[in-house]
Design a protein around this motif. Structure first.
Motif, PDB file in Angstrom:
ATOM      1  N   LYS A 111     -16.839  29.562  21.947  1.00 54.23           N
ATOM      2  CA  LYS A 111     -16.882  30.084  23.313  1.00 54.23           C
ATOM      3  C   LYS A 111     -17.282  28.962  24.264  1.00 54.23           C
ATOM      4  O   LYS A 111     -18.044  28.080  23.897  1.00 54.23           O
ATOM      5  CB  LYS A 111     -17.905  31.222  23.422  1.00 54.23           C
ATOM      6  N   ASP A 112     -16.792  29.041  25.482  1.00 52.65           N
ATOM      7  CA  ASP A 112     -17.273  28.100  26.475  1.00 52.65           C
ATOM      8  C   ASP A 112     -18.655  28.565  26.949  1.00 52.65           C
ATOM      9  O   ASP A 112     -19.083  29.680  26.638  1.00 52.65           O
ATOM     10  CB  ASP A 112     -16.287  27.954  27.640  1.00 52.65           C
ATOM     11  N   LEU A 113     -19.354  27.725  27.655  1.00 51.32           N
ATOM     12  CA  LEU A 113     -20.734  28.024  28.051  1.00 51.32           C
ATOM     13  C   LEU A 113     -20.827  29.249  28.955  1.00 51.32           C
ATOM     14  O   LEU A 113     -21.759  30.050  28.820  1.00 51.32           O
ATOM     15  CB  LEU A 113     -21.369  26.814  28.735  1.00 51.32           C
ATOM     16  N   GLU A 114     -19.884  29.418  29.861  1.00 47.00           N
ATOM     17  CA  GLU A 114     -19.906  30.570  30.763  1.00 47.00           C
ATOM     18  C   GLU A 114     -19.761  31.876  29.978  1.00 47.00           C
ATOM     19  O   GLU A 114     -20.470  32.849  30.234  1.00 47.00           O
ATOM     20  CB  GLU A 114     -18.805  30.465  31.827  1.00 47.00           C
ATOM     21  N   SER A 115     -18.839  31.907  29.015  1.00 49.33           N
ATOM     22  CA  SER A 115     -18.642  33.105  28.192  1.00 49.33           C
ATOM     23  C   SER A 115     -19.862  33.394  27.340  1.00 49.33           C
ATOM     24  O   SER A 115     -20.267  34.550  27.183  1.00 49.33           O
ATOM     25  CB  SER A 115     -17.427  32.941  27.277  1.00 49.33           C
ATOM     26  N   PHE A 116     -20.453  32.349  26.789  1.00 47.04           N
ATOM     27  CA  PHE A 116     -21.655  32.490  25.973  1.00 47.04           C
ATOM     28  C   PHE A 116     -22.784  33.100  26.813  1.00 47.04           C
ATOM     29  O   PHE A 116     -23.499  33.998  26.366  1.00 47.04           O
ATOM     30  CB  PHE A 116     -22.066  31.116  25.428  1.00 47.04           C
ATOM     31  N   ASN A 117     -22.911  32.631  28.047  1.00 40.97           N
ATOM     32  CA  ASN A 117     -23.949  33.131  28.948  1.00 40.97           C
ATOM     33  C   ASN A 117     -23.670  34.585  29.347  1.00 40.97           C
ATOM     34  O   ASN A 117     -24.589  35.410  29.355  1.00 40.97           O
ATOM     35  CB  ASN A 117     -24.045  32.242  30.189  1.00 40.97           C
ATOM     36  N   GLU A 118     -22.436  34.904  29.663  1.00 39.75           N
ATOM     37  CA  GLU A 118     -22.079  36.282  30.032  1.00 39.75           C
ATOM     38  C   GLU A 118     -22.364  37.236  28.871  1.00 39.75           C
ATOM     39  O   GLU A 118     -22.875  38.341  29.075  1.00 39.75           O
ATOM     40  CB  GLU A 118     -20.603  36.377  30.447  1.00 39.75           C
ATOM     41  N   GLU A 119     -22.055  36.809  27.668  1.00 37.66           N
ATOM     42  CA  GLU A 119     -22.312  37.639  26.483  1.00 37.66           C
ATOM     43  C   GLU A 119     -23.814  37.867  26.299  1.00 37.66           C
ATOM     44  O   GLU A 119     -24.254  38.963  25.960  1.00 37.66           O
ATOM     45  CB  GLU A 119     -21.726  36.975  25.239  1.00 37.66           C
ATOM     46  N   PHE A 120     -24.609  36.830  26.540  1.00 37.81           N
ATOM     47  CA  PHE A 120     -26.067  36.937  26.457  1.00 37.81           C
ATOM     48  C   PHE A 120     -26.585  37.968  27.459  1.00 37.81           C
ATOM     49  O   PHE A 120     -27.427  38.799  27.124  1.00 37.81           O
ATOM     50  CB  PHE A 120     -26.687  35.557  26.723  1.00 37.81           C
ATOM     51  N   LEU A 121     -26.071  37.929  28.681  1.00 37.50           N
ATOM     52  CA  LEU A 121     -26.481  38.884  29.708  1.00 37.50           C
ATOM     53  C   LEU A 121     -26.105  40.310  29.313  1.00 37.50           C
ATOM     54  O   LEU A 121     -26.900  41.238  29.467  1.00 37.50           O
ATOM     55  CB  LEU A 121     -25.843  38.531  31.056  1.00 37.50           C
ATOM     56  N   LYS A 122     -24.906  40.489  28.769  1.00 35.05           N
ATOM     57  CA  LYS A 122     -24.448  41.825  28.366  1.00 35.05           C
ATOM     58  C   LYS A 122     -25.246  42.358  27.176  1.00 35.05           C
ATOM     59  O   LYS A 122     -25.460  43.555  27.057  1.00 35.05           O
ATOM     60  CB  LYS A 122     -22.964  41.791  28.017  1.00 35.05           C
ATOM     61  N   ARG A 123     -25.674  41.462  26.298  1.00 27.37           N
ATOM     62  CA  ARG A 123     -26.430  41.854  25.107  1.00 27.37           C
ATOM     63  C   ARG A 123     -27.858  42.289  25.443  1.00 27.37           C
ATOM     64  O   ARG A 123     -28.499  42.980  24.655  1.00 27.37           O
ATOM     65  CB  ARG A 123     -26.464  40.665  24.139  1.00 27.37           C
TER      66      ARG A 123
END
Length: 175
Positions: free
Chosen positions: A54-66
């Motif tokens: 994953k790119d960093l933005e996607s990784f961060n968005e997933e963290f927020l959703k989790r």
């Protein structure tokens, strides 16, 4: 540094502070193109294990959703959103300053961390939002010194309550 990141990730991959470290480390590594080919290859392989392609933005968005109900996690994710793309400042501040009833770790310590992040420039210049957040926190915790007005702008009655409480302590110590 890579070993430390890998060990921390193995212990608690959902830690908010570690999330910030991972993104900062990965961004730093990707910004330094002067690394030798071998070092770059090893770093890329190991970071792929953490970020799972994953790119960093996607990784961060997933963290927020989790972690939608944790102020600490939302703060870390919002800070990294702003770190990765400063044009998303407003959205990041909105995420970080959410204090509705669904948030589970709403306490003076956690809210103070958010206020300090707003003040220290983690989100860029945001004086209006910082003051709005301080006022919202003051409504939740009117006696917390971290959220007190900078001047006697409102709630003068609380000052007399604090003074009365101090006098009560003095009187009970004298008795």
């Amino acid at each position: 540094m890579l070993q430390s990141v890998k060990r921390a990730f193995a212990i608690d991959s959902n830690n908010p502070w570690l999330h910030e470290c991972l993104i900062r480390f990965s961004k730093c590594v990707s910004d330094h193109s002067n690394l030798s080919e071998v070092v770059n290859r090893v770093l890329s392989q190991e970071m792929q294990k953490i970020f799972i392609s994953k790119d960093l933005e996607s990784f961060n968005e997933e963290f927020l959703k989790r972690n939608p109900t944790s102020i600490q996690h939302q703060l870390s994710g919002a800070k990294m959103m702003c770190f990765l793309d400063s044009s998303r400042q407003e959205k990041a501040i909105t995420i970080a300053t959410r204090v509705d009833e669904t948030m589970k770790d709403k306490n003076v310590k956690t809210l103070t961390k958010v206020l300090e992040s707003l003040r220290d420039g983690s989100f860029g210049t945001c004086h209006v939002q910082t003051n709005e957040y301080r006022i919202a926190c003051h409504r939740l915790f009117p006696l917390a010194s971290a959220f007190m007005p900078l001047t006697n702008e409102d709630d003068a009655c609380f000052a007399s309550m604090n003074h009365a409480a101090l006098n009560h302590e003095v009187l009970s110590n004298e008795i």
